[in-house]
Write an enzyme that holds these catalytic residues in place. Structure first.
Site, PDB file in Angstrom:
ATOM      1  N   TRP A   1       0.817  -1.218   0.000  1.00  0.00           N
ATOM      2  CA  TRP A   1       0.000   0.000   0.000  1.00  0.00           C
ATOM      3  C   TRP A   1       0.845   1.259   0.000  1.00  0.00           C
ATOM      4  O   TRP A   1       0.549   2.215  -0.713  1.00  0.00           O
ATOM      5  CB  TRP A   1      -1.004   0.002   1.157  1.00  0.00           C
ATOM      6  CG  TRP A   1      -2.130  -0.954   0.880  1.00  0.00           C
ATOM      7  CD1 TRP A   1      -2.434  -2.089   1.561  1.00  0.00           C
ATOM      8  CD2 TRP A   1      -3.090  -0.877  -0.192  1.00  0.00           C
ATOM      9  NE1 TRP A   1      -3.509  -2.730   0.978  1.00  0.00           N
ATOM     10  CE2 TRP A   1      -3.936  -2.011  -0.081  1.00  0.00           C
ATOM     11  CE3 TRP A   1      -3.312   0.024  -1.229  1.00  0.00           C
ATOM     12  CZ2 TRP A   1      -4.985  -2.249  -0.982  1.00  0.00           C
ATOM     13  CZ3 TRP A   1      -4.363  -0.218  -2.126  1.00  0.00           C
ATOM     14  CH2 TRP A   1      -5.175  -1.341  -1.989  1.00  0.00           C
TER      15      TRP A   1
ATOM     16  N   ASP B   1      -1.352   6.771   6.232  1.00  0.00           N
ATOM     17  CA  ASP B   1      -2.458   5.979   5.700  1.00  0.00           C
ATOM     18  C   ASP B   1      -2.836   4.979   6.802  1.00  0.00           C
ATOM     19  O   ASP B   1      -2.122   4.022   7.054  1.00  0.00           O
ATOM     20  CB  ASP B   1      -2.025   5.246   4.421  1.00  0.00           C
ATOM     21  CG  ASP B   1      -3.126   4.340   3.864  1.00  0.00           C
ATOM     22  OD1 ASP B   1      -4.189   4.214   4.506  1.00  0.00           O
ATOM     23  OD2 ASP B   1      -2.914   3.744   2.785  1.00  0.00           O
TER      24      ASP B   1
ATOM     25  N   LYS C   1     -12.454  -1.156   6.263  1.00  0.00           N
ATOM     26  CA  LYS C   1     -11.765  -2.186   7.031  1.00  0.00           C
ATOM     27  C   LYS C   1     -12.179  -2.143   8.495  1.00  0.00           C
ATOM     28  O   LYS C   1     -12.714  -3.113   9.012  1.00  0.00           O
ATOM     29  CB  LYS C   1     -10.249  -2.034   6.898  1.00  0.00           C
ATOM     30  CG  LYS C   1      -9.681  -2.725   5.673  1.00  0.00           C
ATOM     31  CD  LYS C   1      -9.327  -1.789   4.583  1.00  0.00           C
ATOM     32  CE  LYS C   1      -8.843  -2.513   3.339  1.00  0.00           C
ATOM     33  NZ  LYS C   1      -8.130  -1.602   2.437  1.00  0.00           N
TER      34      LYS C   1
HETATM   35  C1  LIG Z   1      -7.488  -1.084   1.420  1.00  0.00           C
HETATM   36  C2  LIG Z   1      -6.379  -0.117   1.561  1.00  0.00           C
HETATM   37  C3  LIG Z   1      -6.228   0.973   0.689  1.00  0.00           C
HETATM   38  C4  LIG Z   1      -7.126   1.188  -0.520  1.00  0.00           C
HETATM   39  O1  LIG Z   1      -8.370   1.575  -0.114  1.00  0.00           O
HETATM   40  P1  LIG Z   1      -9.531   1.950  -1.173  1.00  0.00           P
HETATM   41  O2  LIG Z   1     -10.562   2.529  -0.285  1.00  0.00           O
HETATM   42  O3  LIG Z   1      -9.919   0.691  -1.849  1.00  0.00           O
HETATM   43  O4  LIG Z   1      -8.960   2.946  -2.129  1.00  0.00           O
HETATM   44  C5  LIG Z   1      -5.190   1.859   0.923  1.00  0.00           C
HETATM   45  N1  LIG Z   1      -4.355   1.692   1.955  1.00  0.00           N
HETATM   46  C6  LIG Z   1      -4.475   0.658   2.828  1.00  0.00           C
HETATM   47  C7  LIG Z   1      -3.527   0.542   3.969  1.00  0.00           C
HETATM   48  C8  LIG Z   1      -5.492  -0.269   2.655  1.00  0.00           C
HETATM   49  O5  LIG Z   1      -5.607  -1.302   3.498  1.00  0.00           O
END
Ligand SMILES: *Cc1c(COP(=O)(O)O)cnc(C)c1O
Length: 360
Positions: free
Chosen positions: A103, A172, A196
């Site tokens: 990511w 993030d 998540k």
């Molecule tokens: C799932 C995830 C993303 C992407 O998320 P989207 O909402 O599908 O764009 C980005 N960073 C991390 C750490 C993730 O787990």
């Protein structure tokens, strides 16, 4: 009915009381009138969601007043662009990225559309630990430092504060938001796609410090402008009302569970139970260095890889779903987000013990 134990990496399990509440609320809001999906986002009923979600997030994360909360769309992936668009001070400005897994690699790759990002360290290709601090090549001439606090695919998580000469820290936190009290002191910006650990897909949380908000100015179009979202309380255009409402229910649930400390303790216990079983002997194996292991996503392998397909099939028949590793790395993975109960984890551990007995 076979029980269902959902260990999906995302979208993922919602707390049972939240799903119950949605069921009750859906036909008509507060027992009267249409549902929350069928009314104006500027109505009094929705205004309660807007206000309450603010208050709860501030309280649970203990956010000081100099942070603003934005609810945006486009997922965390849009933030890979919105962060440099809003935070870079000029056309020649630079930003720093730490790459600790897939990511943060994506965030770094996307940043190339907006600047020449500086890679301070990378854990590629193994991604089995956080790149050690002594190997970071830190530069001063950057407008922010981007990290991914939890690598959802590789199961790697930061467990400490990061501060380099007060360079604004951008995080993030998509897969570990609200799993514990924030370990970051005076961070600049934190973003998280909801699907998540926070709610359903469709809404993205952005928490930003006031001094960074000023960087957006008026050079960016309204839909891409953090300052505009802050001024308009995230109601510049129609927000994803249903997702936002469910996030609010999840925040209520966290508070009712005893708040973020209680959730954190439970997450530690769940992770301890699973990592202990994986590490018991060499039948199962987790590739990540102990200090970098994630509370939320636990990738693991079986010493005979040909048993993994069998494990998944038997697990699914017993009601365990979402245990397949990400397609880019293979193997197995259990995601232990807040809504996954200790009972679910103990059931999985038991299943793993039985599987080992039969095939070990
Ligand atoms: C799932 C995830 C993303 C992407 O998320 P989207 O909402 O599908 O764009 C980005 N960073 C991390 C750490 C993730 O787990």
């Amino acid at each position: 009915m076979t029980p269902c134990y959902n260990f999906s990496a995302g979208p993922s399990l919602l707390p049972e009381p939240v799903v119950q509440q949605i069921r009750e609320d859906l036909p008509n809001w507060n027992g009267q009138g249409p549902s929350i999906m069928e009314i104006s986002h500027r109505s009094k009923a929705f205004d309660e969601v807007v206000e309450e979600s603010q208050t709860l997030l501030r309280e649970l994360l203990q956010l000081p007043d100099n942070y603003q909360i934005l609810w945006m769309q486009g997922g965390a992936s849009s933030q890979f662009s919105l962060v440099p668009m809003n935070l870079l001070k000029g056309p020649d400005s630079k930003a720093a990225y730490l790459v600790s897994g897939s990511w943060s690699q994506k965030a770094f790759d996307t940043a190339h559309y907006h600047t020449q990002p500086h890679l301070i360290a990378s854990g590629a290709p193994d991604f089995d630990r956080l790149p050690p601090r002594k190997l970071w090549e830190v530069r001063e001439d950057v407008d922010y430092l981007h990290i991914t606090s939890n690598e959802t695919i590789h199961g790697i998580q930061f467990h400490h504060n990061v501060n380099i000469n007060d360079i604004p820290l951008v995080i993030d936190g998509s897969s570990d938001i609200l799993c514990r009290p924030l370990p970051y002191d005076n961070f600049g910006l934190l973003y998280a796609g909801a699907q998540k650990n926070l709610g359903p897909a469709g809404v993205t949380l952005v928490i930003i410090r006031d001094d960074l908000l000023e960087r957006s100015g008026d050079r960016l179009a309204p839909m891409f402008n953090y300052q505009n979202f802050a001024t308009k309380k995230s109601l510049y255009n129609t927000p994803p009302v249903f997702s936002w409402y469910v996030c609010n229910l999840v925040l209520r649930w966290i508070k009712a569970e005893g708040g973020i400390e209680a959730i954190h303790r439970q997450n530690q216990n769940k992770a301890f139970a699973l990592y202990s079983e994986i590490g018991r002997d060499d039948f199962y194996h987790n590739p990540v260095e102990i200090a970098s292991r994630s509370l939320m996503n636990v990738p693991f392998r079986i010493h005979k890889p040909e048993l993994e397909a069998r494990f998944l099939a038997e697990a699914e028949a017993a009601g365990f779903i979402g245990l397949k590793g990400h397609r880019s790395v293979g193997g197995l993975r259990a995601s232990l987000y807040n809504a996954v109960t200790p009972h679910h984890v103990f059931a999985l551990v038991k299943f793993m013990q039985n599987f080992k007995k039969q095939h070990g």
